[in-house]
Design a protein around this motif. Structure first.
Motif, mmCIF file in Angstrom:
data_model
loop_
_atom_site.group_PDB
_atom_site.id
_atom_site.type_symbol
_atom_site.label_atom_id
_atom_site.label_comp_id
_atom_site.label_asym_id
_atom_site.label_seq_id
_atom_site.Cartn_x
_atom_site.Cartn_y
_atom_site.Cartn_z
ATOM 1 N N ASP A 1 44.147 -16.750 10.698
ATOM 2 C CA ASP A 1 43.677 -15.787 9.701
ATOM 3 C C ASP A 1 44.858 -14.917 9.291
ATOM 4 O O ASP A 1 45.250 -13.999 10.021
ATOM 5 C CB ASP A 1 42.549 -14.942 10.299
ATOM 6 C CG ASP A 1 41.916 -14.003 9.279
ATOM 7 O OD1 ASP A 1 42.549 -13.727 8.246
ATOM 8 O OD2 ASP A 1 40.788 -13.543 9.525
ATOM 9 N N GLU B 1 45.661 -12.699 12.813
ATOM 10 C CA GLU B 1 45.176 -12.954 14.167
ATOM 11 C C GLU B 1 44.641 -14.386 14.241
ATOM 12 O O GLU B 1 44.190 -14.959 13.232
ATOM 13 C CB GLU B 1 44.114 -11.958 14.593
ATOM 14 C CG GLU B 1 42.844 -12.013 13.772
ATOM 15 C CD GLU B 1 41.838 -10.940 14.174
ATOM 16 O OE1 GLU B 1 42.227 -9.985 14.872
ATOM 17 O OE2 GLU B 1 40.666 -11.061 13.771
ATOM 18 N N TYR B 2 44.737 -14.947 15.432
ATOM 19 C CA TYR B 2 44.090 -16.216 15.715
ATOM 20 C C TYR B 2 42.710 -15.928 16.303
ATOM 21 O O TYR B 2 42.504 -14.920 16.978
ATOM 22 C CB TYR B 2 44.872 -17.021 16.763
ATOM 23 C CG TYR B 2 46.331 -17.260 16.454
ATOM 24 C CD1 TYR B 2 46.740 -17.895 15.294
ATOM 25 C CD2 TYR B 2 47.314 -16.861 17.371
ATOM 26 C CE1 TYR B 2 48.091 -18.129 15.045
ATOM 27 C CE2 TYR B 2 48.650 -17.084 17.131
ATOM 28 C CZ TYR B 2 49.047 -17.722 15.963
ATOM 29 O OH TYR B 2 50.372 -17.944 15.728
ATOM 30 N N THR B 3 41.772 -16.845 16.049
ATOM 31 C CA THR B 3 40.499 -16.823 16.749
ATOM 32 C C THR B 3 40.347 -18.150 17.472
ATOM 33 O O THR B 3 40.405 -19.220 16.857
ATOM 34 C CB THR B 3 39.321 -16.627 15.784
ATOM 35 O OG1 THR B 3 39.511 -15.409 15.044
ATOM 36 C CG2 THR B 3 38.013 -16.541 16.552
ATOM 37 N N TRP C 1 41.040 -23.463 16.829
ATOM 38 C CA TRP C 1 41.702 -22.171 16.586
ATOM 39 C C TRP C 1 41.900 -21.946 15.092
ATOM 40 O O TRP C 1 42.296 -22.831 14.345
ATOM 41 C CB TRP C 1 42.985 -22.022 17.381
ATOM 42 C CG TRP C 1 44.080 -23.025 17.156
ATOM 43 C CD1 TRP C 1 44.047 -24.366 17.388
ATOM 44 C CD2 TRP C 1 45.411 -22.735 16.699
ATOM 45 N NE1 TRP C 1 45.257 -24.930 17.103
ATOM 46 C CE2 TRP C 1 46.113 -23.967 16.681
ATOM 47 C CE3 TRP C 1 46.078 -21.569 16.326
ATOM 48 C CZ2 TRP C 1 47.452 -24.061 16.273
ATOM 49 C CZ3 TRP C 1 47.408 -21.659 15.935
ATOM 50 C CH2 TRP C 1 48.073 -22.887 15.906
ATOM 51 N N ARG D 1 44.110 -10.980 8.414
ATOM 52 C CA ARG D 1 44.080 -10.060 9.560
ATOM 53 C C ARG D 1 45.268 -10.273 10.496
ATOM 54 O O ARG D 1 45.471 -9.509 11.422
ATOM 55 C CB ARG D 1 42.773 -10.237 10.341
ATOM 56 C CG ARG D 1 41.518 -9.912 9.546
ATOM 57 C CD ARG D 1 40.266 -10.320 10.296
ATOM 58 N NE ARG D 1 39.043 -9.962 9.583
ATOM 59 C CZ ARG D 1 38.516 -10.689 8.613
ATOM 60 N NH1 ARG D 1 39.088 -11.816 8.230
ATOM 61 N NH2 ARG D 1 37.405 -10.307 8.010
ATOM 62 N N ARG E 1 40.092 -13.295 19.998
ATOM 63 C CA ARG E 1 41.059 -12.961 18.958
ATOM 64 C C ARG E 1 42.398 -12.602 19.596
ATOM 65 O O ARG E 1 42.456 -11.823 20.550
ATOM 66 C CB ARG E 1 40.551 -11.818 18.092
ATOM 67 C CG ARG E 1 39.189 -12.114 17.466
ATOM 68 C CD ARG E 1 38.861 -11.167 16.331
ATOM 69 N NE ARG E 1 37.499 -11.330 15.870
ATOM 70 C CZ ARG E 1 37.072 -12.322 15.105
ATOM 71 N NH1 ARG E 1 37.913 -13.258 14.733
ATOM 72 N NH2 ARG E 1 35.807 -12.393 14.732
ATOM 73 N N PRO F 1 36.202 -14.892 9.705
ATOM 74 C CA PRO F 1 36.602 -15.784 10.794
ATOM 75 C C PRO F 1 35.447 -15.984 11.758
ATOM 76 O O PRO F 1 34.543 -15.152 11.848
ATOM 77 C CB PRO F 1 37.758 -15.025 11.459
ATOM 78 C CG PRO F 1 37.504 -13.587 11.135
ATOM 79 C CD PRO F 1 36.864 -13.585 9.767
#
Length: 373
Positions: A364, A369-371, A361, A367, A244, A239
């Motif tokens: 992912d 999670e957003y980045t 955005w 994992r 995060r 990512p």
């Protein structure tokens, strides 16, 4: 024996503090159901299934979440067998997916520019091909795979079967389900893609939607400032750098994440497809949150401020550590909302594209999670 620590674990779960709920539950017998749920919503499907299979008397409340875990692992046959063994009704769409598995092929990252459409500022769309027919497909994390109306389904030659009733926003409507034989997204080729057909998607809402279940097949980046969707094969690309924010996944596509309003911590259903447009000071604005009056009251907003259909947020909104001020809040009708509870987790409102559109955005799902950039 139910202990104070056990009760605290369930309170943390109710508040959406999943990691804390699992930490508090771990030393205690009798907390296995909570530990299974915590694993499943955090994407730890194999671990959650192993915990479930170790239970002597699995509770009925875990039947459907466990079936969803098998589906997320692309073992739909095991989901069907699990439901049969637990004497649960087999959803028509699940049987279709078992008999006609979906395939995804993408040799590398695919960049899809956002298309021109009246809804594009509020609900971005990309070009795609459904069963050989060119169409625009709007991005909506509140949906599952593909969602379309009756007219669109007929136009692409979709054969759909009744699949009960479901909520479209706050409207309960009959739904049919089927499969699109071929979906092409600029070089990403998919077959046997599940479709929900809703009669409410008609008139101005006659659009095709691509939801979370489809996006999770990729490392997907919705880059609103740059105006494109990037789909990269999962597991091959890290990512990007950025902020995060962990998220959880309930059932097949309901993503929720921690956020807040001013000093109040909240749990939001992340629904980029929420398009509540409001004329405010002579311009059209998109509401950043949809919630009922009773939900807003738990935010600490006075009853007198909730008389109208919308209001300006008294404090900045938060998603993870990200914070934005002066957003519009839309008031949903009724006392309760169909999305107010995900497996016992209290959902305090839907957060929409109006908040998310400030960022590129990345979603992912390896994992969970957003980045945000």
């Amino acid at each position: 024996m139910i202990t104070p620590r056990h009760r605290a674990a369930w309170r943390a779960w109710r508040s959406g503090d999943v990691d804390e709920a699992a930490r508090l539950a771990r030393p205690h017998r009798g907390a296995e159901r909570l530990l299974v749920l915590a694993d499943l919503v955090r994407g730890r499907f194999e671990q959650g299934l192993a915990r479930y299979q170790a239970l002597r008397r699995p509770p009925r409340a875990l039947d459907v979440p466990v079936a969803h875990a098998w589906v997320h692992l692309d073992q739909v046959d095991k989901a069907c067998e699990h439901l049969r063994r637990r004497r649960r009704r087999l959803p028509p769409g699940l049987a279709l997916r078992r008999d006609h598995p979906m395939t995804v092929k993408a040799d590398g990252p695919v960049k899809l520019p956002f298309a021109d459409h009246p809804l594009a500022p509020y609900l971005p769309a990309v070009e795609g091909t459904l069963n050989g027919r060119h169409t625009l497909i709007h991005l909506d994390t509140g949906g599952a795979f593909l969602v379309m109306g009756l007219e669109r389904a007929a136009a692409v030659g979709l054969e759909a079967v009744p699949a009960g009733r479901r909520f479209h926003g706050v409207t309960r409507t009959p739904v049919r389900t089927g499969l699109v034989r071929e979906l092409d997204l600029g070089g990403a080729a998919l077959t046997n893609v599940p479709v929900d057909v809703l009669p409410t998607l008609t008139g101005p809402q006659d659009i095709v939607i691509m939801g979370t279940c489809l996006l999770r097949r990729f490392l997907a980046t919705i880059d609103v400032p740059a105006g494109h969707l990037l789909l990269a094969p999962r597991g091959h690309h890290p990512p990007p750098d950025g902020v995060r924010v962990p998220f959880c996944l309930w059932a097949d596509h309901y993503m929720f994440a921690k956020g807040g309003h001013g000093p109040r911590d909240l749990t939001f259903f992340v629904d980029s497809g929420l398009v509540h447009l409001i004329e405010d000071d002579g311009r059209i604005r998109q509401a950043a949150v949809l919630a009922t009056r009773s939900q807003y009251r738990t935010w600490g907003i006075p009853r007198a401020d909730l008389a109208a259909t919308h209001l300006t947020a008294p404090h900045p909104l938060r998603l993870g550590p990200l914070e934005q001020p002066a957003h519009l809040l839309s008031v949903a009708p009724g006392r309760t909302a169909p999305w107010s509870d995900f497996g016992g987790v209290r959902i305090d409102g839907l957060i929409s594209q109006a908040f998310l559109s400030e960022y590129a955005w990345t979603l992912d799902f390896d994992r969970q999670e957003y980045t945000f950039q």
